[in-house]
Design a protein around this motif. Structure first.
Motif, mmCIF file in Angstrom:
data_model
loop_
_atom_site.group_PDB
_atom_site.id
_atom_site.type_symbol
_atom_site.label_atom_id
_atom_site.label_comp_id
_atom_site.label_asym_id
_atom_site.label_seq_id
_atom_site.Cartn_x
_atom_site.Cartn_y
_atom_site.Cartn_z
ATOM 1 N N ARG A 81 0.767 -1.147 0.004
ATOM 2 C CA ARG A 81 0.114 0.125 -0.143
ATOM 3 C C ARG A 81 0.931 1.179 -0.046
ATOM 4 O O ARG A 81 2.073 1.366 0.947
ATOM 5 C CB ARG A 81 -0.823 -0.036 1.192
ATOM 6 C CG ARG A 81 -1.825 -1.106 1.211
ATOM 7 C CD ARG A 81 -2.703 -1.307 2.793
ATOM 8 N NE ARG A 81 -3.591 -2.252 2.859
ATOM 9 C CZ ARG A 81 -4.977 -1.935 2.429
ATOM 10 N NH1 ARG A 81 -5.309 -0.721 2.454
ATOM 11 N NH2 ARG A 81 -5.843 -2.828 2.680
ATOM 12 N N TYR A 82 0.359 2.259 -0.652
ATOM 13 C CA TYR A 82 1.286 3.501 -0.939
ATOM 14 C C TYR A 82 0.455 4.452 -1.411
ATOM 15 O O TYR A 82 -0.541 4.316 -1.951
ATOM 16 C CB TYR A 82 2.646 3.185 -1.541
ATOM 17 C CG TYR A 82 2.397 2.782 -3.160
ATOM 18 C CD1 TYR A 82 2.375 3.728 -4.204
ATOM 19 C CD2 TYR A 82 2.568 1.411 -3.176
ATOM 20 C CE1 TYR A 82 2.064 3.294 -5.328
ATOM 21 C CE2 TYR A 82 2.252 0.966 -4.679
ATOM 22 C CZ TYR A 82 2.193 2.082 -5.791
ATOM 23 O OH TYR A 82 2.137 1.337 -6.845
ATOM 24 N N ARG A 83 0.923 5.853 -1.080
ATOM 25 C CA ARG A 83 -0.010 6.843 -1.411
ATOM 26 C C ARG A 83 0.416 7.280 -3.104
ATOM 27 O O ARG A 83 1.696 7.297 -3.390
ATOM 28 C CB ARG A 83 0.227 8.081 -0.714
ATOM 29 C CG ARG A 83 -0.122 7.909 0.852
ATOM 30 C CD ARG A 83 -1.883 7.866 0.970
ATOM 31 N NE ARG A 83 -2.521 9.088 0.394
ATOM 32 C CZ ARG A 83 -3.679 9.320 0.354
ATOM 33 N NH1 ARG A 83 -4.620 8.309 0.576
ATOM 34 N NH2 ARG A 83 -4.310 10.540 -0.071
ATOM 35 N N THR A 90 -0.342 10.394 -6.346
ATOM 36 C CA THR A 90 -1.165 11.619 -6.517
ATOM 37 C C THR A 90 -1.592 11.816 -7.809
ATOM 38 O O THR A 90 -2.449 12.755 -8.018
ATOM 39 C CB THR A 90 -0.114 12.843 -6.358
ATOM 40 O OG1 THR A 90 0.986 12.475 -7.322
ATOM 41 C CG2 THR A 90 0.268 12.795 -4.853
ATOM 42 N N ARG A 116 -5.420 11.820 -5.806
ATOM 43 C CA ARG A 116 -4.723 11.351 -4.661
ATOM 44 C C ARG A 116 -5.406 9.974 -4.059
ATOM 45 O O ARG A 116 -6.648 10.410 -3.943
ATOM 46 C CB ARG A 116 -4.816 12.500 -3.612
ATOM 47 C CG ARG A 116 -3.939 13.538 -3.933
ATOM 48 C CD ARG A 116 -3.852 14.804 -2.890
ATOM 49 N NE ARG A 116 -3.215 15.824 -3.266
ATOM 50 C CZ ARG A 116 -1.809 16.056 -2.763
ATOM 51 N NH1 ARG A 116 -1.131 15.074 -2.330
ATOM 52 N NH2 ARG A 116 -1.165 17.141 -3.199
ATOM 53 N N ALA A 117 -4.892 9.135 -3.856
ATOM 54 C CA ALA A 117 -5.513 7.911 -3.396
ATOM 55 C C ALA A 117 -4.460 6.891 -2.811
ATOM 56 O O ALA A 117 -3.368 7.155 -2.892
ATOM 57 C CB ALA A 117 -6.270 7.240 -4.589
ATOM 58 N N THR A 118 -5.048 6.035 -1.892
ATOM 59 C CA THR A 118 -4.074 4.734 -1.593
ATOM 60 C C THR A 118 -4.276 3.688 -2.453
ATOM 61 O O THR A 118 -5.339 3.181 -2.759
ATOM 62 C CB THR A 118 -4.606 4.520 -0.122
ATOM 63 O OG1 THR A 118 -4.383 5.478 0.837
ATOM 64 C CG2 THR A 118 -3.782 3.355 0.217
ATOM 65 N N LYS A 119 -3.203 3.521 -3.175
ATOM 66 C CA LYS A 119 -3.079 2.379 -3.969
ATOM 67 C C LYS A 119 -2.605 0.920 -3.260
ATOM 68 O O LYS A 119 -1.835 0.813 -2.478
ATOM 69 C CB LYS A 119 -1.808 2.426 -5.061
ATOM 70 C CG LYS A 119 -1.974 1.828 -6.319
ATOM 71 C CD LYS A 119 -1.150 2.273 -7.534
ATOM 72 C CE LYS A 119 -1.303 1.543 -8.616
ATOM 73 N NZ LYS A 119 -0.633 2.117 -9.953
ATOM 74 N N VAL A 120 -3.323 -0.020 -3.569
ATOM 75 C CA VAL A 120 -3.310 -1.377 -3.014
ATOM 76 C C VAL A 120 -3.096 -2.402 -4.109
ATOM 77 O O VAL A 120 -3.740 -2.583 -4.958
ATOM 78 C CB VAL A 120 -4.522 -1.784 -2.194
ATOM 79 C CG1 VAL A 120 -4.273 -3.129 -1.567
ATOM 80 C CG2 VAL A 120 -4.811 -0.805 -1.170
#
Length: 298
Positions: free
Chosen positions: A73-75, A77, A81-85
Motif C-alpha cells: 500500500r502506498y499513496r 497523487t 490522490r489515493a491509497t494504491k493497494v
C-alpha cells in the motif's frame, strides 16, 4: 485504488545448472522509474486475473500464475490522490516477447539481486525478497471443491449422481479461467457427478480426460487419510499443474495433514463450494508443501 502485478521470471539462459533465474523489470517513461509489471484492476476484476492481464499488456509475456507474494500500500497523487493497494504474484514466463508501448519503453531481464537494485521503489524490492525466499520453480497443485449442487432432499437418485445446480453451473466459467491462468495440465476428480462436472471444462481446455481419484471422495477418504495424503504428494511430485476436485468433508482435513507444520493462510481451513486452494510444492527429495493460497470466490 486496487491494482495487481507480478514478479515475472524465467530460467537464466546463461546458467548451465538450471538453478538461476532472471526477473523482468520495466521502465515507465511517464514516471521515469523502474518497476515490476503492474496496473490498475478493471471493475470487478479479481487480482489474479488482473496480474496476468497487466503483465501481458506491459511486457508481452505469457505467464503461468504462481504463489501470492504479498500486498503493498502506498499513496499516489496521479491521476488523483489515493491509497494504491497492489497484490503481487509470482509468474513464470511461458512465451511472448516485449515490444515498446505507451506504458513501458524498456524491459530488462535481471538477476534477482540486480533487479532489487534497479527497482525505484523499496516496496518493489520487498516483493522481490518475498519471491526469492522460496525456490522459483515450484509445482502448483489446485484443490477444487465441487461447485454448488442440488439439495440432497430434492434428489431421488443415488447421491453420487446428484448433479450441479443452476447456481453451481454459473460458478464454472470463473473456475475454468482461474485454472487456465495457473497452467492446469492434468485433472483428477472424486468419482461423483458433481465433482467431475465441476472440472470437466478445465480438462477440455487442457486437452486431457478427467481421471477418477476414489480417495478424494468422502466415503473412501474415511479411514484412508494417510493414503490420500500420499496420493496428493504423488500427484504433486509428477510436476506440471495438476487439478484435483473433492468434497467439503475431505479438503480441510486433507490439507491440514499435507501442510504439517506449515502455517496456512487461515486458522480454520475453509472450503466453500466452488473455491480453490492453490498449493505450492518443492519436489526435490519428495513433494513438500511450502506455500498455499485460498481463492474463495474465483
Amino acid at each position: 485504488m486496487e491494482a495487481a502485478g507480478a514478479v515475472v521470471w524465467r530460467p537464466d539462459p546463461n546458467d548451465r545448472t538450471g538453478k538461476d533465474v532472471q526477473l523482468a523489470v520495466v521502465h515507465r517513461p511517464r514516471y521515469d522509474d523502474w518497476s515490476l509489471p503492474k496496473g490498475k484492476l478493471e471493475p470487478g476484476e479479481p487480482a489474479w486475473a488482473g496480474a496476468v492481464r497487466e503483465v501481458a499488456e506491459e511486457t508481452g509475456s505469457l505467464v503461468a500464475l504462481g504463489r501470492h507474494l504479498g500486498q503493498v500500500r502506498y499513496r499516489v497523487t496521479r491521476p488523483v490522490r489515493a491509497t494504491k493497494v497492489v497484490d503481487y504474484y509470482a509468474a513464470r514466463h511461458t512465451g511472448g516477447g516485449f515490444a515498446p508501448n505507451e506504458e513501458v519503453d524498456e524491459l530488462r531481464w535481471c538477476s534477482p539481486q540486480d533487479a532489487a537494485e534497479l527497482l525505484s521503489y523499496h516496496h518493489d524490492s520487498g516483493i522481490v525478497s518475498s519471491f526469492t525466499a522460496l525456490p522459483a520453480d515450484l509445482t502448483t497443485l489446485l484443490v477444487v471443491r465441487h461447485a454448488k449442487a442440488g439439495s440432497r432432499d430434492q434428489w431421488d437418485g443415488p447421491d453420487v449422481e446428484r448433479p450441479l445446480s443452476e447456481n453451481g453451473r454459473r460458478q464454472l466459467p470463473a473456475l475454468r479461467a482461474l485454472a487456465g491462468l495457473y497452467g492446469a495440465d492434468r485433472v483428477y476428480s472424486a468419482p461423483l457427478v458433481r465433482c467431475v462436472d465441476t472440472v470437466a471444462g478445465i480438462a477440455d481446455d487442457a486437452g486431457v480426460p478427467v481421471l477418477d481419484e476414489p480417495l478424494l471422495s468422502e466415503e473412501a477418504y474415511q479411514g484412508a487419510e494417510e493414503r490420500a495424503v500420499a496420493r496428493l504428494r504423488e500427484l504433486a511430485a509428477g510436476g506440471g499443474t495438476p487439478v484435483v476436485c473433492s468434497q467439503g468433508g475431505v479438503i480441510p482435513d486433507l490439507l491440514s495433514r499435507v501442510a504439517g507444520d506449515l502455517p496456512m493462510p487461515m486458522r480454520r481451513l475453509e472450503s466453500k463450494k466452488g473455491s480453490v486452494w492453490a498449493l505450492f510444492f518443492t519436489v526435490d527429495g519428495g513433494a513438500r508443501l511450502v506455500a498455499a493460497d485460498y481463492v474463495r470466490r474465483p
